[in-house]
Write a protein that holds these residues in place. Structure first.
Motif, mmCIF file in Angstrom:
data_model
loop_
_atom_site.group_PDB
_atom_site.id
_atom_site.type_symbol
_atom_site.label_atom_id
_atom_site.label_comp_id
_atom_site.label_asym_id
_atom_site.label_seq_id
_atom_site.Cartn_x
_atom_site.Cartn_y
_atom_site.Cartn_z
ATOM 1 N N PHE A 27 0.962 -0.914 0.082
ATOM 2 C CA PHE A 27 0.012 0.025 0.009
ATOM 3 C C PHE A 27 1.130 1.448 0.494
ATOM 4 O O PHE A 27 0.446 2.721 0.443
ATOM 5 C CB PHE A 27 -1.137 0.240 0.731
ATOM 6 N N GLY A 28 2.179 1.255 -0.192
ATOM 7 C CA GLY A 28 3.156 2.364 0.267
ATOM 8 C C GLY A 28 2.627 3.063 0.663
ATOM 9 O O GLY A 28 2.068 2.670 2.107
ATOM 10 N N ASP A 29 2.710 4.565 0.923
ATOM 11 C CA ASP A 29 2.357 5.524 1.665
ATOM 12 C C ASP A 29 0.755 5.826 2.239
ATOM 13 O O ASP A 29 0.341 6.773 3.073
ATOM 14 C CB ASP A 29 2.886 7.409 1.906
ATOM 15 N N GLN A 30 -0.256 5.104 1.343
ATOM 16 C CA GLN A 30 -1.446 5.395 1.399
ATOM 17 C C GLN A 30 -2.313 4.641 2.680
ATOM 18 O O GLN A 30 -1.209 3.977 3.579
ATOM 19 C CB GLN A 30 -2.218 4.183 0.467
ATOM 20 N N GLU A 31 -2.970 6.203 3.254
ATOM 21 C CA GLU A 31 -3.426 5.022 4.671
ATOM 22 C C GLU A 31 -4.870 4.698 4.734
ATOM 23 O O GLU A 31 -5.907 4.903 4.108
ATOM 24 C CB GLU A 31 -3.893 6.962 5.434
ATOM 25 N N ILE A 32 -4.503 3.576 5.561
ATOM 26 C CA ILE A 32 -5.505 2.109 5.225
ATOM 27 C C ILE A 32 -6.209 1.952 6.867
ATOM 28 O O ILE A 32 -5.430 2.138 7.156
ATOM 29 C CB ILE A 32 -5.308 1.126 4.379
ATOM 30 N N THR A 33 -7.462 1.654 6.783
ATOM 31 C CA THR A 33 -8.168 1.513 7.707
ATOM 32 C C THR A 33 -9.029 0.541 7.583
ATOM 33 O O THR A 33 -9.682 -0.014 6.331
ATOM 34 C CB THR A 33 -9.454 3.184 7.889
ATOM 35 N N LEU A 34 -8.191 -0.648 7.909
ATOM 36 C CA LEU A 34 -9.072 -2.031 8.519
ATOM 37 C C LEU A 34 -10.217 -2.221 9.218
ATOM 38 O O LEU A 34 -11.157 -3.080 9.065
ATOM 39 C CB LEU A 34 -8.034 -3.440 8.498
ATOM 40 N N ASN A 35 -9.924 -1.486 10.477
ATOM 41 C CA ASN A 35 -10.921 -2.041 11.724
ATOM 42 C C ASN A 35 -11.199 -3.063 12.369
ATOM 43 O O ASN A 35 -11.271 -3.687 12.760
ATOM 44 C CB ASN A 35 -12.551 -1.577 11.342
ATOM 45 N N TYR A 36 -9.448 -3.515 12.733
ATOM 46 C CA TYR A 36 -9.485 -4.797 13.077
ATOM 47 C C TYR A 36 -8.453 -4.762 14.054
ATOM 48 O O TYR A 36 -8.274 -4.412 14.272
ATOM 49 C CB TYR A 36 -8.089 -5.544 12.213
ATOM 50 N N SER A 37 -9.941 -5.732 14.887
ATOM 51 C CA SER A 37 -9.627 -5.834 16.977
ATOM 52 C C SER A 37 -9.655 -7.210 16.579
ATOM 53 O O SER A 37 -9.665 -8.304 16.319
ATOM 54 C CB SER A 37 -10.735 -5.666 17.485
ATOM 55 N N GLY A 38 -8.166 -7.562 17.715
ATOM 56 C CA GLY A 38 -8.225 -9.383 17.882
ATOM 57 C C GLY A 38 -6.488 -9.541 17.731
ATOM 58 O O GLY A 38 -5.253 -8.674 17.932
ATOM 59 N N ILE A 39 -5.870 -11.140 17.548
ATOM 60 C CA ILE A 39 -5.097 -11.230 18.117
ATOM 61 C C ILE A 39 -4.003 -11.418 16.825
ATOM 62 O O ILE A 39 -4.439 -12.580 16.147
ATOM 63 C CB ILE A 39 -4.639 -12.005 19.057
ATOM 64 N N LEU A 40 -3.290 -10.856 16.350
ATOM 65 C CA LEU A 40 -2.163 -11.263 15.097
ATOM 66 C C LEU A 40 -0.786 -12.123 15.519
ATOM 67 O O LEU A 40 -0.178 -11.994 16.434
ATOM 68 C CB LEU A 40 -1.798 -9.718 14.652
ATOM 69 N N VAL A 41 -0.831 -13.111 15.157
ATOM 70 C CA VAL A 41 -0.199 -14.345 15.350
ATOM 71 C C VAL A 41 1.123 -13.770 14.080
ATOM 72 O O VAL A 41 0.842 -14.040 12.849
ATOM 73 C CB VAL A 41 -0.557 -15.926 15.735
ATOM 74 N N ILE A 42 2.533 -14.110 14.579
ATOM 75 C CA ILE A 42 3.270 -13.893 13.814
ATOM 76 C C ILE A 42 4.876 -15.209 14.028
ATOM 77 O O ILE A 42 5.246 -14.699 15.184
ATOM 78 C CB ILE A 42 3.717 -12.486 13.419
ATOM 79 N N GLN A 50 -6.273 -3.630 18.704
ATOM 80 C CA GLN A 50 -7.319 -2.652 18.480
ATOM 81 C C GLN A 50 -7.802 -1.900 17.430
ATOM 82 O O GLN A 50 -7.331 -0.857 17.523
ATOM 83 C CB GLN A 50 -7.691 -2.207 20.253
ATOM 84 N N LYS A 51 -8.939 -1.655 17.073
ATOM 85 C CA LYS A 51 -9.436 -1.001 15.749
ATOM 86 C C LYS A 51 -8.024 -0.649 14.851
ATOM 87 O O LYS A 51 -7.225 0.344 14.904
ATOM 88 C CB LYS A 51 -10.143 0.208 16.417
ATOM 89 N N ASP A 52 -7.079 -1.509 14.517
ATOM 90 C CA ASP A 52 -6.137 -1.143 13.670
ATOM 91 C C ASP A 52 -4.750 -0.861 14.553
ATOM 92 O O ASP A 52 -3.370 -0.653 14.468
ATOM 93 C CB ASP A 52 -6.419 -0.230 12.520
ATOM 94 N N ALA A 53 -4.708 -0.318 15.575
ATOM 95 C CA ALA A 53 -3.771 -0.091 16.422
ATOM 96 C C ALA A 53 -3.024 -1.605 17.333
ATOM 97 O O ALA A 53 -3.666 -1.699 18.192
ATOM 98 C CB ALA A 53 -4.098 1.544 17.916
#
Length: 123
Positions: free
Chosen positions: A19-34, A58-61
């Motif tokens: 996405f480069g520098d484009q601001e994207i809002t996913l509204n994702y909340s959850g646990i990201l496993v890496i 929580q909400k993309d943060a």
């Protein structure tokens, strides 16, 4: 993820690559496993790494980050499933196969009523 072009195995942001520098809002909340450790073959687990980074979003943060080993990660998944089994959603999901099994035993074939009921529930 690791930059395959890097000799040092540096990490890059796939999101930024796409996405480069484009601001994207996913509204994702959850646990990201890496998965961050060395990949381990595992017949029972499907996949396994020596280490994982868990990020609470929580909400993309990203609000929390934790490093865990394989055994702690497996225990976390077991604990999550045990908690899920206490929910109404789990009881509903469990009920559908039980209903199907009971109807199938009575008719010895795939019951049309069950097929219609599943179709109705999914619409």
């Amino acid at each position: 993820m690791r930059d395959l072009r890097s000799k040092e195995g540096e990490y890059i942001s796939v999101f930024k690559e796409i996405f480069g520098d484009q601001e994207i809002t996913l509204n994702y909340s959850g646990i990201l496993v890496i998965p961050t450790g060395k990949f381990i073959e595992s017949a029972n687990f499907g996949y396994a790494d020596e280490r994982y980074t868990l990020m609470t979003i929580q909400k993309d943060a990203a609000i929390k980050e934790k490093e865990v080993g394989k055994e702690d990660f497996i225990q976390l998944k077991i604990n999550q499933f045990e908690e899920y089994k206490k929910t109404e959603a789990y009881r509903r999901e469990l009920q559908d196969p039980l209903e199907f099994w009971e109807l199938s035993k009575k008719r010895r074939s795939f019951p049309k009523e069950y097929k219609k009921d599943v179709k109705r529930r999914n619409n």
